[in-house]
Design a protein around this motif. Structure first.
Motif, mmCIF file in Angstrom:
data_model
loop_
_atom_site.group_PDB
_atom_site.id
_atom_site.type_symbol
_atom_site.label_atom_id
_atom_site.label_comp_id
_atom_site.label_asym_id
_atom_site.label_seq_id
_atom_site.Cartn_x
_atom_site.Cartn_y
_atom_site.Cartn_z
ATOM 1 N N GLU A 1 8.848 -4.988 -21.040
ATOM 2 C CA GLU A 1 7.915 -3.914 -21.407
ATOM 3 C C GLU A 1 7.000 -3.581 -20.239
ATOM 4 N N GLY A 2 6.908 -2.313 -19.913
ATOM 5 C CA GLY A 2 5.978 -1.875 -18.890
ATOM 6 C C GLY A 2 4.559 -1.911 -19.419
ATOM 7 N N VAL A 3 3.673 -2.540 -18.687
ATOM 8 C CA VAL A 3 2.286 -2.710 -19.114
ATOM 9 C C VAL A 3 1.363 -1.758 -18.357
ATOM 10 N N SER A 4 1.525 -1.726 -17.038
ATOM 11 C CA SER A 4 0.677 -0.853 -16.231
ATOM 12 C C SER A 4 1.400 -0.548 -14.937
ATOM 13 N N ALA A 5 1.120 0.602 -14.377
ATOM 14 C CA ALA A 5 1.710 1.005 -13.104
ATOM 15 C C ALA A 5 0.635 1.651 -12.257
ATOM 16 N N LEU A 6 0.475 1.109 -11.079
ATOM 17 C CA LEU A 6 -0.542 1.600 -10.154
ATOM 18 C C LEU A 6 0.119 2.575 -9.189
ATOM 19 N N GLN A 7 -0.373 3.794 -9.177
ATOM 20 C CA GLN A 7 0.248 4.830 -8.363
ATOM 21 C C GLN A 7 0.075 4.568 -6.884
ATOM 22 N N TRP A 8 1.041 5.074 -6.118
ATOM 23 C CA TRP A 8 0.886 5.118 -4.683
ATOM 24 C C TRP A 8 -0.101 6.228 -4.331
ATOM 25 N N GLY A 9 -0.871 6.013 -3.284
ATOM 26 C CA GLY A 9 -1.729 7.055 -2.768
ATOM 27 C C GLY A 9 -3.063 7.189 -3.472
ATOM 28 N N TYR B 1 5.362 -9.954 -14.891
ATOM 29 C CA TYR B 1 5.965 -9.699 -13.595
ATOM 30 C C TYR B 1 5.272 -8.533 -12.904
ATOM 31 N N CYS B 2 5.213 -8.594 -11.586
ATOM 32 C CA CYS B 2 4.912 -7.389 -10.825
ATOM 33 C C CYS B 2 6.208 -6.937 -10.141
ATOM 34 N N ALA B 3 6.266 -5.671 -9.837
ATOM 35 C CA ALA B 3 7.472 -5.114 -9.254
ATOM 36 C C ALA B 3 7.122 -3.948 -8.345
ATOM 37 N N ARG B 4 7.952 -3.744 -7.344
ATOM 38 C CA ARG B 4 7.763 -2.664 -6.390
ATOM 39 C C ARG B 4 8.702 -1.517 -6.705
ATOM 40 N N ASN C 1 0.803 -1.207 0.000
ATOM 41 C CA ASN C 1 0.000 0.000 0.000
ATOM 42 C C ASN C 1 0.849 1.278 0.000
ATOM 43 N N ASP C 2 2.093 1.190 0.452
ATOM 44 C CA ASP C 2 2.962 2.356 0.518
ATOM 45 C C ASP C 2 3.756 2.583 -0.759
ATOM 46 N N TYR C 3 3.525 1.761 -1.754
ATOM 47 C CA TYR C 3 4.367 1.802 -2.945
ATOM 48 C C TYR C 3 3.547 1.792 -4.226
ATOM 49 N N ALA C 4 4.114 2.458 -5.227
ATOM 50 C CA ALA C 4 3.622 2.235 -6.579
ATOM 51 C C ALA C 4 4.053 0.841 -7.024
ATOM 52 N N ILE C 5 3.185 0.166 -7.742
ATOM 53 C CA ILE C 5 3.442 -1.195 -8.201
ATOM 54 C C ILE C 5 3.303 -1.244 -9.710
ATOM 55 N N GLY C 6 4.279 -1.849 -10.343
ATOM 56 C CA GLY C 6 4.246 -1.953 -11.794
ATOM 57 C C GLY C 6 4.012 -3.376 -12.255
ATOM 58 N N TRP C 7 3.406 -3.461 -13.421
ATOM 59 C CA TRP C 7 3.278 -4.750 -14.123
ATOM 60 C C TRP C 7 4.087 -4.647 -15.415
ATOM 61 N N PHE C 8 4.902 -5.662 -15.641
ATOM 62 C CA PHE C 8 5.757 -5.709 -16.815
ATOM 63 C C PHE C 8 5.596 -7.072 -17.476
ATOM 64 N N ARG C 9 6.018 -7.152 -18.721
ATOM 65 C CA ARG C 9 6.003 -8.429 -19.404
ATOM 66 C C ARG C 9 7.248 -8.543 -20.279
ATOM 67 N N GLN C 10 7.610 -9.771 -20.546
ATOM 68 C CA GLN C 10 8.806 -10.004 -21.340
ATOM 69 C C GLN C 10 8.676 -11.305 -22.120
ATOM 70 N N VAL C 11 9.120 -11.240 -23.355
ATOM 71 C CA VAL C 11 9.230 -12.440 -24.186
ATOM 72 C C VAL C 11 10.704 -12.652 -24.482
#
Length: 128
Positions: free
Chosen positions: A46-54, A95-98, A30-40
């Motif tokens: 490749e960044g797919v989506s990023a959910l903002q913090w706050g 992948y998800c990432a912090r 909850n304290d972090y932006a979280i990104g979704w990426f994909r790779q072949v």
């Protein structure tokens, strides 16, 4: 120990849907932006989506706009990637990432260098 775990991948036909989950242990997402990426294989991540913090605003790459959406379940410390109208070109390891710093939203959130912790990935295959 911080750990991110993705789940929900699989094999679906074109036009189908999947919802990926990203759960965390050792830290609250909850304290972090979280990104979704994909790779072949053979291509850059490749960044797919990023959910903002706050908040619940999510950046979405042009390649998936209108089909993918990210959301956050704060009570369960989980982030989701809803994927609709899937296409063969969406086949990849997801992948998800912090993000590196808490309570921070970078101006280019789909850039992998801003993220430091990554899950192991979940495979998504779109094929008839």
């Amino acid at each position: 120990q911080l750990q991110l775990v993705e789940s929900g991948g699989g094999l679906v036909q074109p036009g189908g849907s999947l919802r990926l989950s990203c759960t965390a242990s050792g830290i609250t997402l909850n304290d972090y932006a979280i990104g979704w990426f994909r790779q072949v294989p053979g291509k850059e991540r490749e960044g797919v989506s990023a959910l903002q913090w706050g908040g619940h605003f999510a950046f979405v790459a042009d390649s998936v706009k209108g089909r993918f959406s990210a959301s956050r379940d704060t009570a369960n410390n989980t982030v989701y990637l809803q994927m609709n109208d899937l296409k063969p070109a969406d086949t990849a390891l997801y992948y998800c990432a912090r993000i590196r710093r808490p309570r921070w939203n970078p101006s280019t959130p789909l850039t992998a260098k801003w993220y430091d912790y990554w899950g192991q990935g979940t495979q998504v295959t779109i094929s008839s």
